[in-house]
Design an enzyme around this catalytic site. Structure first.
Site, mmCIF file in Angstrom:
data_model
loop_
_atom_site.group_PDB
_atom_site.id
_atom_site.type_symbol
_atom_site.label_atom_id
_atom_site.label_comp_id
_atom_site.label_asym_id
_atom_site.label_seq_id
_atom_site.Cartn_x
_atom_site.Cartn_y
_atom_site.Cartn_z
ATOM 1 N N PHE A 263 -2.695 -2.910 -10.482
ATOM 2 C CA PHE A 263 -1.444 -3.509 -10.006
ATOM 3 C C PHE A 263 -0.319 -2.633 -10.525
ATOM 4 O O PHE A 263 -0.154 -2.461 -11.733
ATOM 5 C CB PHE A 263 -1.256 -4.933 -10.537
ATOM 6 C CG PHE A 263 0.081 -5.541 -10.163
ATOM 7 C CD1 PHE A 263 0.161 -6.491 -9.171
ATOM 8 C CD2 PHE A 263 1.258 -5.141 -10.790
ATOM 9 C CE1 PHE A 263 1.396 -7.053 -8.810
ATOM 10 C CE2 PHE A 263 2.496 -5.677 -10.444
ATOM 11 C CZ PHE A 263 2.562 -6.641 -9.448
ATOM 12 N N GLU A 264 0.450 -2.101 -9.625
ATOM 13 C CA GLU A 264 1.676 -1.416 -10.005
ATOM 14 C C GLU A 264 2.606 -1.395 -8.812
ATOM 15 O O GLU A 264 2.163 -1.262 -7.663
ATOM 16 C CB GLU A 264 1.420 0.000 -10.537
ATOM 17 C CG GLU A 264 0.677 0.929 -9.615
ATOM 18 C CD GLU A 264 0.356 2.286 -10.263
ATOM 19 O OE1 GLU A 264 0.534 2.426 -11.488
ATOM 20 O OE2 GLU A 264 -0.082 3.192 -9.531
ATOM 21 N N ILE A 265 3.868 -1.596 -9.074
ATOM 22 C CA ILE A 265 4.910 -1.473 -8.061
ATOM 23 C C ILE A 265 5.838 -0.372 -8.544
ATOM 24 O O ILE A 265 6.324 -0.417 -9.683
ATOM 25 C CB ILE A 265 5.682 -2.794 -7.867
ATOM 26 C CG1 ILE A 265 4.726 -3.925 -7.467
ATOM 27 C CG2 ILE A 265 6.768 -2.624 -6.814
ATOM 28 C CD1 ILE A 265 5.397 -5.288 -7.337
#
Length: 339
Positions: A263-265
């Site tokens: 998960f990374e934005i």
């Protein structure tokens, strides 16, 4: 006949010039993929949703998913949950990437599961394979030695550098400024009532995460030393308000902490920046992706800690996220009462 040194040197120069001309005249990666016999639709296939052609969103952003055809079942469940918890109200597009062509069944299933446009792309061979300077025999020995010691220790595909240094270079991402990485099988366990993309853009955030863990030391023996060598070579790239202290043990060694990058934005401008590109190239030449098992999580984490100011990094404490066996669960009572 007597050997003529001058003539030999001239021939060698011509051979070198010819080899250089062939190398630099090579078509770009996508064109070389096309030369392998794949159709244009297999290389790049965009499927647009009716009624969204003229939709204007506050941020040029997309979900980015690296997946295999065999992961369709897990990915469909993940995407449906992401849609229900967030995207059905926003319609952000999806970019699906694979080192093999997606099947029509995969594409159709993702079209049905999503509210946004779907873009399917083939990862160029050069973005996936071992670079020419890697000693393949040494790399194979390293995989064999680590096979039973750490997760994915014997896996060659796990060591591919696409997520660390190439995903943002894929042509399908050229029209976007932000990405949200999604993996098959993860769960989004809470309603996301705001737009994380918009939050990132409006608050000058370049990287966002939900979970941080410790890496297996056996996989990154020389990563910290290599990163420190880069820092010594390019001191001008180090952010003045960096967060390297977060990654540094009292001894000065790497404490193994990293953002869990499934998960990374993030802002694509960060990964496209001269600073990150120089950092990745420096690591790439060291060979640790293949001689050890440097993963994109510690590679991204060290880059974020070194090259960004603390104010540019954000912890999404209010996004419920589960990737077996770890999860991020919002703990604010007021937030939980409303979601």
């Amino acid at each position: 006949m007597q050997h003529q040194p001058g003539l030999t040197r001239a021939v060698l120069v011509l051979v070198c010039l010819a080899a250089a001309a062939l190398y630099f005249a090579r078509p770009p990666p996508i064109e070389r993929v096309r030369a392998l016999g794949y159709t244009s639709e297999q290389i790049r296939d965009s499927r647009f949703k009716l009624g969204r052609a003229n939709t204007t969103r506050p941020v040029r952003a997309a979900f980015v998913i690296l997946a295999r055809n065999s992961e369709l079942h897990e990915l469909r469940a993940t995407v449906r949950q992401l849609e229900d918890q967030f995207n059905v109200r926003h319609g952000y597009p999806y970019v699906f990437l694979n080192n093999e062509p997606f099947t029509n069944g995969f594409k159709q299933a993702m079209e049905w599961a999503t509210s946004g446009d779907c873009h399917f792309g083939l990862v160029p061979y050069e973005h996936w394979a071992e670079p020419p300077w890697v000693d393949r025999v040494r790399a194979a020995r390293a995989r064999a030695a680590m096979a039973d010691r750490v997760p994915y220790g014997g896996s060659k595909s796990y060591r591919q550098m696409f997520e660390s240094g190439f995903f943002f270079r894929h042509p399908l991402l050229d029209d976007f400024d932000y990405y949200w990485r999604v993996e098959p099988g993860v769960e989004f366990t809470c309603n996301i009532s705001y737009d994380p993309f918009r939050f990132m853009a409006e608050n000058n955030k370049d990287y966002g995460f939900t979970i941080s863990l410790r890496e297996f030391p056996a996989t990154v023996h020389s990563l910290w030393a290599t990163a420190n060598a880069f820092r010594a070579t390019y001191p001008e790239f180090v952010a003045p308000a960096n967060t390297l202290r977060w990654l540094t043990a009292p001894s000065g060694d790497y404490n193994m902490c990293h953002f869990w990058s499934n998960f990374e934005i993030g802002a694509l401008s960060f990964f496209r920046s001269p600073e990150y590109l120089a950092y990745f190239d420096f690591l790439d030449r060291a060979g640790g992706f293949f001689y050890e098992r440097w993963g994109d999580a510690p590679v991204h984490s060290i880059a974020v800690a070194m090259l960004l100011n603390q104010s540019q990094v954000h912890y999404f404490d209010n996004i419920g996220y589960y990737h077996r066996p770890f999860q991020n669960c919002p703990t604010d009572p007021d937030f939980n009462s409303r979601h």
